[in-house]
Design an enzyme around this catalytic site. Structure first.
Site, PDB file in Angstrom:
ATOM      1  N   SER A  76       0.801  -1.222   0.000  1.00 50.19           N
ATOM      2  CA  SER A  76       0.000   0.000   0.000  1.00 50.19           C
ATOM      3  C   SER A  76       0.834   1.272   0.000  1.00 50.19           C
ATOM      4  CB  SER A  76      -0.942   0.003   1.215  1.00 50.19           C
ATOM      5  OG  SER A  76      -0.234   0.020   2.445  1.00 50.19           O
ATOM      6  N   PRO A 116      -0.545   2.737   4.998  1.00 46.31           N
ATOM      7  CA  PRO A 116      -1.594   3.314   4.154  1.00 46.31           C
ATOM      8  C   PRO A 116      -2.805   2.397   4.032  1.00 46.31           C
ATOM      9  CG  PRO A 116       0.554   3.647   3.152  1.00 46.31           C
ATOM     10  CD  PRO A 116       0.768   2.723   4.310  1.00 46.31           C
ATOM     11  N   TYR A 117      -2.572   1.079   3.999  1.00 45.62           N
ATOM     12  CA  TYR A 117      -3.691   0.130   3.969  1.00 45.62           C
ATOM     13  C   TYR A 117      -4.610   0.352   5.163  1.00 45.62           C
ATOM     14  CZ  TYR A 117      -6.136  -4.284   4.803  1.00 45.62           C
ATOM     15  OH  TYR A 117      -7.096  -5.231   5.063  1.00 45.62           O
ATOM     16  N   GLY A 118      -4.038   0.452   6.357  1.00 40.29           N
ATOM     17  CA  GLY A 118      -4.839   0.686   7.546  1.00 40.29           C
ATOM     18  C   GLY A 118      -5.623   1.980   7.462  1.00 40.29           C
ATOM     19  N   THR A 175      -6.836   3.342   4.742  1.00 41.69           N
ATOM     20  CA  THR A 175      -7.992   3.175   3.849  1.00 41.69           C
ATOM     21  C   THR A 175      -9.088   2.346   4.501  1.00 41.69           C
ATOM     22  OG1 THR A 175      -7.077   1.205   2.725  1.00 41.69           O
ATOM     23  CG2 THR A 175      -6.528   3.372   1.795  1.00 41.69           C
TER      24      THR A 175
END
Length: 320
Positions: free
Chosen positions: A89, A148-150, A152
């Site tokens: 991510s 960044p995944y977290g 989103t």
């Protein structure tokens, strides 16, 4: 129940669709086969479903779906479609995560405004906690993702709450803690560990191995998801964990015991975005969803090992 499952060809989504069918629901499964991992693995996940009575598969992205037609007569939506994975991510691929995890969720919620739904269940992640501090992690902890995944996944949670507060959509969010089991994605730790044992090759372990996780077998995650569709309080968030905090070093010891083979470990530097420790306080889910994990970690590792062994025996190659 007339259910719609997004991400139905994925790891958890395919198991969820099977459970819903077994419990008498009709299911529409939606998936667009993103390129995050090999399409043939996802096709294998959904192959048996395609032959089941009461199941219909629709290949489309959430943003391109004919929502009025798909939602006609639907009572429950289970939103599992997402771009998964912490490490991918970062950098230039972030746009794929915002499109799949944030934009797609907003499009779905907006479409659901005109449908008479009993529940919308959103599959979130323990990654929303980040460096939250005190363990076990409670739903009311300060949320500060470290990937960044977290970010989103947390943004999509906020959208679910926003549409509940603004429009009364009966949305419920589940924070899954490290789900594993048959059909697990090939980039995930248990899949990598077990495949390395089967192939007799070294496996990379990032960090010192002392980092801990609350591992949740897919059968328990699915049971909680179905229960959330029936009993979840709209506007609420629930932790879904396996009930034990285990280090990766201990996991490798369990892998050796379950397989009878010692993994060859290649130790690498820790990767950015990885949480040091996770451990779910599941008291809210136990109380309101009647959630009680039933698969021990050792039992769960054995189920994944048996599945991978069978997959290799069928095609003569390593799955994933």
């Amino acid at each position: 129940m007339n259910a719609l499952v997004t991400g139905a060809a994925g790891f958890i989504g395919s198991h969820l669709a099977e459970r819903l069918l077994a419990e008498g629901a009709t299911v529409v499964g939606l998936d667009c086969f993103t390129d995050h991992y090999a399409r043939e693995l996802k096709e294998a996940n959904v192959a048996a479903l395609r032959a089941r009575r009461g199941f219909r598969f629709v290949e489309t992205a959430v943003q391109a779906a004919d929502w009025p037609a798909l939602l006609a007569g639907t009572t429950h939506v289970f939103h599992l479609a997402a771009r998964a994975g912490v490490h991918g991510s970062w950098g230039r691929d972030f746009g794929a995560y915002t499109a799949c995890n944030v934009e797609a969720t907003q499009v779905l919620l907006e479409a659901c405004r005109s449908a008479a739904l009993e529940r919308i269940v959103y599959a979130s992640s323990s990654s929303v906690y980040g460096a939250a501090g005190e363990l076990p992690l409670r739903e009311d902890a300060r949320l500060q993702p470290v990937s960044p995944y977290g970010v989103t996944k947390l943004a999509a949670e906020h959208l679910c709450h926003l549409y509940w507060a603004g429009y009364g959509l009966p949305a419920v969010s589940l924070r899954y803690f490290t789900v594993y089991g048959p059909r697990q994605r090939p980039d995930m730790a248990f899949h990598r560990f077990l495949m390395a044992v089967l192939a007799g090759t070294p496996v990379a372990l990032y960090g010192d191995g002392g980092q801990t996780r609350d591992f949740t077998h897919v059968d328990d995650a699915v049971a909680a998801t179905v229960s959330a569709g029936l009993r979840g309080e709209p506007g609420s968030v629930y932790n879904i964990g396996g009930g034990a905090r285990v280090s990766l070093n201990d996991v490798l010891a369990l892998v050796a015991r379950c397989t009878g083979r010692e993994p060859v470990v290649r130790r690498e530097a820790a990767r950015k975005g990885d949480m040091r420790d996770t451990w779910a306080d599941t008291s809210r889910a136990r109380r309101e969803l009647r959630f009680a994990p039933s698969v021990t970690l050792e039992q769960g590792i054995e189920t994944e090992y048996e599945w991978l062994s069978g997959a290799m025996g069928r095609d003569g190659s390593a799955a994933g």
